[in-house]
Design a protein around this motif. Structure first.
Motif, PDB file in Angstrom:
ATOM      1  N   LEU A   7      29.149  22.837  33.980  1.00 22.74           N
ATOM      2  CA  LEU A   7      29.951  23.536  34.974  1.00 22.74           C
ATOM      3  C   LEU A   7      29.671  25.042  34.861  1.00 22.74           C
ATOM      4  N   PRO A   8      29.467  25.720  36.023  1.00 24.87           N
ATOM      5  CA  PRO A   8      29.262  27.173  35.966  1.00 24.87           C
ATOM      6  C   PRO A   8      30.409  27.856  35.215  1.00 24.87           C
ATOM      7  N   GLU A   9      30.057  28.857  34.432  1.00 30.26           N
ATOM      8  CA  GLU A   9      31.009  29.561  33.570  1.00 30.26           C
ATOM      9  C   GLU A   9      32.235  30.091  34.319  1.00 30.26           C
ATOM     10  N   TYR A  10      32.037  30.635  35.514  1.00 31.87           N
ATOM     11  CA  TYR A  10      33.191  31.213  36.219  1.00 31.87           C
ATOM     12  C   TYR A  10      34.197  30.129  36.583  1.00 31.87           C
ATOM     13  N   LEU A  11      33.711  28.904  36.811  1.00 27.37           N
ATOM     14  CA  LEU A  11      34.652  27.823  37.100  1.00 27.37           C
ATOM     15  C   LEU A  11      35.353  27.358  35.829  1.00 27.37           C
ATOM     16  N   VAL A  12      34.650  27.421  34.709  1.00 32.32           N
ATOM     17  CA  VAL A  12      35.270  27.100  33.424  1.00 32.32           C
ATOM     18  C   VAL A  12      36.424  28.077  33.158  1.00 32.32           C
ATOM     19  N   LYS A  13      36.150  29.361  33.364  1.00 33.20           N
ATOM     20  CA  LYS A  13      37.172  30.398  33.158  1.00 33.20           C
ATOM     21  C   LYS A  13      38.385  30.167  34.062  1.00 33.20           C
TER      22      LYS A  13
ATOM     23  N   HIS B  53      43.991  18.134  42.766  1.00 32.45           N
ATOM     24  CA  HIS B  53      43.981  19.353  43.588  1.00 32.45           C
ATOM     25  C   HIS B  53      42.857  20.259  43.147  1.00 32.45           C
ATOM     26  N   VAL B  54      41.701  20.041  43.677  1.00 33.77           N
ATOM     27  CA  VAL B  54      40.564  20.819  43.205  1.00 33.77           C
ATOM     28  C   VAL B  54      40.706  22.305  43.500  1.00 33.77           C
ATOM     29  N   THR B  55      41.302  22.660  44.628  1.00 35.10           N
ATOM     30  CA  THR B  55      41.427  24.081  44.953  1.00 35.10           C
ATOM     31  C   THR B  55      42.382  24.780  43.984  1.00 35.10           C
ATOM     32  N   SER B  56      43.390  24.056  43.533  1.00 30.07           N
ATOM     33  CA  SER B  56      44.332  24.638  42.573  1.00 30.07           C
ATOM     34  C   SER B  56      43.659  24.817  41.214  1.00 30.07           C
ATOM     35  N   ILE B  57      43.020  23.773  40.737  1.00 31.89           N
ATOM     36  CA  ILE B  57      42.362  23.817  39.422  1.00 31.89           C
ATOM     37  C   ILE B  57      41.360  24.967  39.330  1.00 31.89           C
ATOM     38  N   PHE B  58      40.653  25.214  40.415  1.00 29.43           N
ATOM     39  CA  PHE B  58      39.596  26.231  40.375  1.00 29.43           C
ATOM     40  C   PHE B  58      39.957  27.530  41.113  1.00 29.43           C
ATOM     41  N   GLY B  59      41.237  27.708  41.407  1.00 34.20           N
ATOM     42  CA  GLY B  59      41.655  28.963  42.049  1.00 34.20           C
ATOM     43  C   GLY B  59      40.836  29.295  43.285  1.00 34.20           C
TER      44      GLY B  59
ATOM     45  N   ALA C  60      35.803  36.341  39.226  1.00 34.88           N
ATOM     46  CA  ALA C  60      34.826  36.397  40.320  1.00 34.88           C
ATOM     47  C   ALA C  60      33.410  36.178  39.800  1.00 34.88           C
ATOM     48  N   ASP C  61      32.647  35.471  40.570  1.00 34.57           N
ATOM     49  CA  ASP C  61      31.249  35.237  40.228  1.00 34.57           C
ATOM     50  C   ASP C  61      30.358  36.060  41.156  1.00 34.57           C
ATOM     51  N   GLN C  62      29.064  35.987  40.870  1.00 34.47           N
ATOM     52  CA  GLN C  62      28.105  36.678  41.724  1.00 34.47           C
ATOM     53  C   GLN C  62      28.354  36.312  43.193  1.00 34.47           C
ATOM     54  N   GLY C  63      28.286  37.300  44.052  1.00 28.44           N
ATOM     55  CA  GLY C  63      28.387  37.040  45.483  1.00 28.44           C
ATOM     56  C   GLY C  63      29.770  37.203  46.063  1.00 28.44           C
ATOM     57  N   GLU C  64      30.766  37.424  45.208  1.00 26.91           N
ATOM     58  CA  GLU C  64      32.138  37.411  45.715  1.00 26.91           C
ATOM     59  C   GLU C  64      32.682  38.802  46.082  1.00 26.91           C
ATOM     60  N   PHE C  65      32.430  39.789  45.230  1.00 25.26           N
ATOM     61  CA  PHE C  65      32.949  41.137  45.494  1.00 25.26           C
ATOM     62  C   PHE C  65      31.806  42.146  45.609  1.00 25.26           C
ATOM     63  N   PHE C  66      31.898  43.021  46.590  1.00 26.14           N
ATOM     64  CA  PHE C  66      31.016  44.174  46.721  1.00 26.14           C
ATOM     65  C   PHE C  66      31.753  45.294  45.989  1.00 26.14           C
ATOM     66  N   ILE C  67      31.159  45.836  44.918  1.00 22.96           N
ATOM     67  CA  ILE C  67      31.913  46.713  44.018  1.00 22.96           C
ATOM     68  C   ILE C  67      31.342  48.128  43.934  1.00 22.96           C
ATOM     69  N   HIS C  68      32.172  49.087  44.293  1.00 20.67           N
ATOM     70  CA  HIS C  68      31.811  50.498  44.099  1.00 20.67           C
ATOM     71  C   HIS C  68      32.657  51.026  42.948  1.00 20.67           C
ATOM     72  N   ARG C  69      32.020  51.680  41.999  1.00 17.97           N
ATOM     73  CA  ARG C  69      32.761  52.263  40.873  1.00 17.97           C
ATOM     74  C   ARG C  69      32.410  53.722  40.735  1.00 17.97           C
ATOM     75  N   ASN C  70      33.421  54.570  40.732  1.00 18.57           N
ATOM     76  CA  ASN C  70      33.179  55.998  40.514  1.00 18.57           C
ATOM     77  C   ASN C  70      34.278  56.539  39.595  1.00 18.57           C
ATOM     78  N   ILE C  71      34.266  57.838  39.372  1.00 17.25           N
ATOM     79  CA  ILE C  71      35.303  58.432  38.520  1.00 17.25           C
ATOM     80  C   ILE C  71      36.658  58.362  39.226  1.00 17.25           C
TER      81      ILE C  71
ATOM     82  N   THR D  55      27.619  43.048  33.726  1.00 20.14           N
ATOM     83  CA  THR D  55      28.393  42.597  32.557  1.00 20.14           C
ATOM     84  C   THR D  55      28.050  41.153  32.214  1.00 20.14           C
ATOM     85  N   SER D  56      27.739  40.356  33.226  1.00 16.14           N
ATOM     86  CA  SER D  56      27.358  38.967  32.971  1.00 16.14           C
ATOM     87  C   SER D  56      25.975  38.901  32.318  1.00 16.14           C
TER      88      SER D  56
END
Lengths: 215, 215, 215, 215
Positions: A7-13, B53-59, C60-71, D55-56
């Motif tokens: 299972l992909p790590e993010y789903l494990v988390k 509930h797969v959507t619940s288990i995996f947020g 969040a896994d790859q592909g989910e958030f577009f992230i800008h980080r600054n001071i 980070t990953s």
């Protein structure tokens, strides 16, 4: 089976987070459900589409809805021919084993399966006409709905066909002897819904108005 | 269609609550999903059982998983015979149209469909052997899993059969040419999971250990 | 470019571990992402601070958030003057090219940038007032937030200024014509969060309460 | 500020899961980080792209990397003109306040920002030439990289430009007096990386080979 992947790590988390919160808070309920079995009050037949979340829309928790999801929320007509009919098996189990009180067929806007059926019936999707197209053969169930569409603009006809997918399924449900008798005995009621994904609106088929009306 | 009934009041209330809260807070996302279409990263094949509930288990939120649910999370072997194969249509759509990267088959404890298959194969459920039993014919898909069960206590064999339902489905998935080639091209990965409802535990099939191991 | 150095060995090792595990397990998803492009649902604007991990907090896994980080997670006001505005470029790309549905501004406790702004505005950091101080000039964006701090203990005012960094950014986001119109059309929603690093708590700005409240 | 919205429910759930697991297990570390402040060993400058997860890839935990993310991982040349330079502020803070030992510039394949720069320089994206285009003006930083591209196939030149985005940034970093002196004093080292998203490969700039070589 060497092809199976972990299972992909993010789903494990995420699972671990669920275990420590939602599960921990509801442990007694999950244990009850496991020991006593399920007693869902309703069956919901909806589309596989990732944008349709019946449990979210109806605030349903574990144990509440018996849910079948397939392409375009379709139910084929009754055919006791000894062949594999996955959807018919779900209806049989819900009505005869679980004795649900309601069956809700939930259609939705922008349905890819309905779009495919529309294109196929209009002659614009020859690949769906192929014998080898599983989607095409499955969408044949909706052809009677296409046949009775009123003339009009393509986008209006497509929208109407999304609603026909609900109506055809309700009609086909009544061809199952055990559904028909449960409905006639007042032990089961059928409901047709259609959800507009972008607007978040919900319409219910009203037999008096012979139309879907806003909930 | 005079048999169709209005939506029960408690579901109307819950829907209205969802509309005023969850929908209102995510309106922009639902509108985007409606306009741009779905881009789910994974297909999940799970049981109709109300306790899963797969959507619940995996947020997972709307748009994340393309979900097919049938009795006992089964996938039949590939058969391009021009007949209606609802499950095969969902797999075809997920892999060839949506191009999902993962297919997760999620089994679970206390599965009524698996119990039925076990009883039928043991000779204790003649009604499921009937040609007219949709559940029986559907559960035929799992017979090869029953055949290879190790001898033992009935409850251990039943538990093993629940996991066989996941393995048989993974094997059958690989009989679909478009699944096999996507897996071989590294564009699709298959995962087998089993959830213990009462314990909230999750196990993943590990090809190295040739067994399901705790996540 | 003779000054460029090889990657430290410990990072090489970690990368190789990632390649053999996380990448290997998600290879199909990364290939899909590479071929089909990104479809992130949200943009997150957070601080560069090494203690802030938005992907961890939200699973969040790859592909989910577009992230800008600054001071100090700041967004300057709209200024189409033909100059280089790196942060404005990220907002423009997220909203007009990627059409994200949400922008989340995530502030945090013990922010060094906010502390610097506070000291500068209190007259205790003349070096940040220098024309040549990049941090000082960047933190000028937060001066309007300092101006409206209520009187009180320095540590309370500093905490309040951390939250002002979120509010000033939300206000400035609305000065971008394409942000404002997307928000008004219901296609984009803005969210203000503040994370207490030591406590692991998360607060969300509630316009009804005109305050940050615990999630 | 009445436009600010609550956090979507699925993110609330995921956050609560993180709090109960990752945070709970690392509480002592987070408390230390909050009390003692951050002491990151490296600064990473990467793209906002949702598919890039530094980070990953490097198994980094909270407190390890000070991360700046902008469009196309660009650093402008030093310009102490009293104007707002968000990226320059992050470099100044990392080197002079945090005294990081490494700065890693991480580029990647399929970069939308680099593609935009390429199209603009080829004369195919007039909208990016507009004074009002924040993305266009930001990508001007990469023009010197475009100018020195070798002739060839467009896709090879585009790939080369992705790597130039790393090299131009490394060169510009050395125009900052405090970066140059720290490098010369052996207190800081600079590293150029490029990640192929689909292949999961990583290349590091090797000044001896004057090329990026596989890690």
């Amino acid at each position: 089976m060497e092809f199976a992947k972990p299972l992909p790590e993010y789903l494990v988390k995420r699972y671990q987070g669920w275990k420590a919160t939602t599960y921990a808070e509801n442990k007694s309920w999950y244990k009850r459900l496991a020991e006593d079995g399920q007693h869902p009050r309703a069956m919901v037949i909806s589309c596989c589409d990732s944008r349709v979340h019946v449990t979210s829309i109806f605030g349903a928790d574990q144990g509440e809805f018996f849910i079948h999801r397939n392409i375009a929320n379709l139910v084929p007509a009754y055919a006791a021919d000894g062949k594999q009919h996955g959807t018919s098996a779900t209806v049989e189990y819900a009505v005869t084993a679980l004795k649900v009180a309601h069956i809700v067929v939930l259609g939705h806007s922008s349905c890819g399966g309905v779009q495919g059926c529309f294109d196929m019936c209009e002659g614009h999707a020859p690949e769906l006409d192929e014998k080898t197209s599983f989607v095409g053969r499955w969408m044949d169930i909706l052809r009677p709905g296409y046949e009775r569409l009123a003339p009009g603009e393509p986008k209006d006809r497509l929208r109407a066909l999304e609603k026909e997918a609900v109506l055809v399924s309700l009609e086909n449900l009544m061809t199952f002897p055990f559904v028909k008798s449960a409905v006639e005995d007042g032990m089961l009621s059928l409901h047709g819904l259609w959800n507009h994904i972008g607007e978040g609106s919900l319409e219910c088929y009203d037999p008096g108005a012979k139309a879907f009306v806003a909930v």
